[in-house]
Design a protein around this motif. Structure first.
Motif, mmCIF file in Angstrom:
data_model
loop_
_atom_site.group_PDB
_atom_site.id
_atom_site.type_symbol
_atom_site.label_atom_id
_atom_site.label_comp_id
_atom_site.label_asym_id
_atom_site.label_seq_id
_atom_site.Cartn_x
_atom_site.Cartn_y
_atom_site.Cartn_z
ATOM 1 N N ILE A 63 5.768 -3.759 1.346
ATOM 2 C CA ILE A 63 4.529 -3.062 0.955
ATOM 3 C C ILE A 63 3.605 -2.957 2.159
ATOM 4 O O ILE A 63 3.382 -1.882 2.691
ATOM 5 C CB ILE A 63 3.820 -3.766 -0.221
ATOM 6 C CG1 ILE A 63 4.748 -3.891 -1.429
ATOM 7 C CG2 ILE A 63 2.554 -2.976 -0.606
ATOM 8 C CD1 ILE A 63 4.150 -4.645 -2.595
ATOM 9 N N GLY A 64 3.053 -4.083 2.608
ATOM 10 C CA GLY A 64 2.156 -4.047 3.751
ATOM 11 C C GLY A 64 1.163 -5.179 3.708
ATOM 12 O O GLY A 64 1.342 -6.171 2.995
ATOM 13 N N MET A 108 8.200 5.654 -1.571
ATOM 14 C CA MET A 108 7.008 6.390 -1.137
ATOM 15 C C MET A 108 5.790 5.470 -1.154
ATOM 16 O O MET A 108 5.683 4.584 -1.998
ATOM 17 C CB MET A 108 6.734 7.567 -2.068
ATOM 18 C CG MET A 108 7.741 8.683 -1.991
ATOM 19 S SD MET A 108 7.181 10.137 -2.909
ATOM 20 C CE MET A 108 7.038 9.460 -4.560
ATOM 21 N N GLN A 109 4.902 5.704 -0.207
ATOM 22 C CA GLN A 109 3.644 4.982 -0.158
ATOM 23 C C GLN A 109 2.541 5.919 -0.653
ATOM 24 O O GLN A 109 2.274 6.952 -0.054
ATOM 25 C CB GLN A 109 3.353 4.514 1.264
ATOM 26 C CG GLN A 109 4.346 3.458 1.746
ATOM 27 C CD GLN A 109 4.161 3.112 3.204
ATOM 28 O OE1 GLN A 109 3.677 3.918 3.995
ATOM 29 N NE2 GLN A 109 4.534 1.900 3.573
ATOM 30 N N ILE A 110 1.912 5.527 -1.756
ATOM 31 C CA ILE A 110 0.889 6.342 -2.399
ATOM 32 C C ILE A 110 -0.474 5.707 -2.169
ATOM 33 O O ILE A 110 -0.682 4.523 -2.474
ATOM 34 C CB ILE A 110 1.152 6.470 -3.916
ATOM 35 C CG1 ILE A 110 2.569 6.985 -4.186
ATOM 36 C CG2 ILE A 110 0.101 7.375 -4.558
ATOM 37 C CD1 ILE A 110 2.854 8.356 -3.636
ATOM 38 N N VAL A 111 -1.398 6.483 -1.630
ATOM 39 C CA VAL A 111 -2.733 5.970 -1.346
ATOM 40 C C VAL A 111 -3.766 6.638 -2.251
ATOM 41 O O VAL A 111 -3.538 7.713 -2.806
ATOM 42 C CB VAL A 111 -3.134 6.194 0.133
ATOM 43 C CG1 VAL A 111 -2.164 5.509 1.062
ATOM 44 C CG2 VAL A 111 -3.249 7.680 0.459
ATOM 45 N N PHE A 117 4.291 -0.785 -6.860
ATOM 46 C CA PHE A 117 3.787 -2.131 -6.604
ATOM 47 C C PHE A 117 2.794 -2.096 -5.447
ATOM 48 O O PHE A 117 2.915 -1.293 -4.527
ATOM 49 C CB PHE A 117 4.938 -3.067 -6.244
ATOM 50 C CG PHE A 117 6.011 -3.139 -7.303
ATOM 51 C CD1 PHE A 117 5.944 -4.091 -8.312
ATOM 52 C CD2 PHE A 117 7.068 -2.240 -7.297
ATOM 53 C CE1 PHE A 117 6.920 -4.138 -9.299
ATOM 54 C CE2 PHE A 117 8.055 -2.287 -8.279
ATOM 55 C CZ PHE A 117 7.975 -3.244 -9.281
ATOM 56 N N THR A 118 1.824 -2.989 -5.500
ATOM 57 C CA THR A 118 0.885 -3.135 -4.403
ATOM 58 C C THR A 118 0.603 -4.621 -4.199
ATOM 59 O O THR A 118 1.154 -5.477 -4.885
ATOM 60 C CB THR A 118 -0.399 -2.316 -4.659
ATOM 61 O OG1 THR A 118 -1.191 -2.292 -3.463
ATOM 62 C CG2 THR A 118 -1.224 -2.889 -5.806
ATOM 63 N N VAL A 119 -0.245 -4.919 -3.216
ATOM 64 C CA VAL A 119 -0.623 -6.294 -2.920
ATOM 65 C C VAL A 119 -1.941 -6.600 -3.610
ATOM 66 O O VAL A 119 -2.879 -5.797 -3.568
ATOM 67 C CB VAL A 119 -0.771 -6.513 -1.398
ATOM 68 C CG1 VAL A 119 -1.104 -7.975 -1.099
ATOM 69 C CG2 VAL A 119 0.492 -6.089 -0.664
ATOM 70 N N LEU A 147 10.905 -0.207 -4.447
ATOM 71 C CA LEU A 147 10.867 -1.581 -3.958
ATOM 72 C C LEU A 147 11.794 -2.465 -4.774
ATOM 73 O O LEU A 147 11.747 -2.463 -6.002
ATOM 74 C CB LEU A 147 9.430 -2.114 -4.047
ATOM 75 C CG LEU A 147 9.129 -3.434 -3.351
ATOM 76 C CD1 LEU A 147 9.251 -3.292 -1.835
ATOM 77 C CD2 LEU A 147 7.717 -3.912 -3.716
ATOM 78 N N ASP A 148 12.634 -3.212 -4.072
ATOM 79 C CA ASP A 148 13.457 -4.243 -4.705
ATOM 80 C C ASP A 148 12.621 -5.512 -4.737
ATOM 81 O O ASP A 148 12.326 -6.103 -3.690
ATOM 82 C CB ASP A 148 14.739 -4.454 -3.899
ATOM 83 C CG ASP A 148 15.629 -5.551 -4.485
ATOM 84 O OD1 ASP A 148 15.239 -6.184 -5.488
ATOM 85 O OD2 ASP A 148 16.718 -5.772 -3.924
#
Length: 250
Positions: A242-243, A1-4, A133-135, A171-172
């Protein structure tokens, strides 16, 4: 899931990305809030840094090639330092170059977001304490890093910790591709498998030295290929899975 974490109608809210829509939570999902039914188009919200941590823990010299390029020996144990939370900015926010430095550089990094209090956790337990995880971009005033006796100033200026664009919860992390770009030109390219200390060992190690709380962020270190950023530059930090985190420089 992408959480913002986003600004919507003047209110800061958390949401889950779903087919171009943001479905809002009834609070902070890191703290266990449930998903609500209200939603809005992604185009109608302003993305913020996806987390508001109590602290930002950083791991230095976690890629051998990066340690070599700045002539610092790889430490025997993970090297811990901190960034202040006042350094955090989100996607599209400007990195502001301080007058005190003539050499500001970018550092793309995988950022861990803690989801459960962690104290003295083992390697095997570490995964259960990670929310996602994020960037991250560990912006650094390189000249001040070497002129000062410690790194607080060189790493801690306002805007020196861009995070985003969102948190990926599934995420792996074993072999992610990391890349940074300035004005579209690649500057850093590496893989998470090149890290000396991996994600779970980092969480375990940090937890044995200080307590981690939900929402805390750990930056896991920068690969080699650092480059100076200048006013007017467009900076992108990308991690597969991630992005892309984009920030202009002013």
């Amino acid at each position: 899931m992408q959480i913002v974490r986003a600004l919507h109608n003047g209110e800061t809210r958390h949401g889950m990305m779903s087919e171009g829509q943001v479905v809002f939570y009834l609070g902070d999902p890191i703290l266990g809030a449930e998903l609500g039914t209200e939603s809005a188009p992604l185009s109608s919200v302003r993305l913020l840094a996806p987390v508001a941590p109590g602290k930002i823990v950083c791991i230095g010299m976690n890629y051998r090639a990066h340690a070599a390029e700045i002539s610092i020996d790889v430490p025997d144990e993970p090297l811990i330092f901190f960034k202040p939370t006042s350094a955090i900015i989100g996607p599209e926010d400007a990195i502001v170059l301080p007058r005190q430095s003539d050499q500001v550089e970018l550092e793309v990094e995988l950022a861990i977001v803690i989801g459960k209090q962690a104290k003295e956790v083992s390697y095997d337990e570490a995964k259960n304490h990670i929310f996602g995880f994020t960037v991250g971009n560990d912006v650094t005033a390189r000249d001040l890093q070497f002129s000062d006796t410690q790194w607080a100033r060189s790493k801690g200026f306002d805007t020196f910790c861009p995070l985003g664009p969102w948190i990926e919860t599934e995420l792996d992390t074993s072999s992610l591709k990391l890349e940074s770009r300035i004005n579209g030109h690649s500057r850093q390219r590496s893989k998470s498998s090149d890290m000396i200390t991996d994600v779970y060992e980092i969480v375990s190690y940090v937890s044995k030295n200080l307590t981690l709380f939900p929402g805390d962020v750990i930056l896991t270190g920068s690969p080699a290929g650092l480059a100076r950023i200048e006013t007017g530059d467009q900076v992108e930090c990308e991690i597969t899975g991630i992005g892309v985190l984009h920030n202009p420089v002013s």
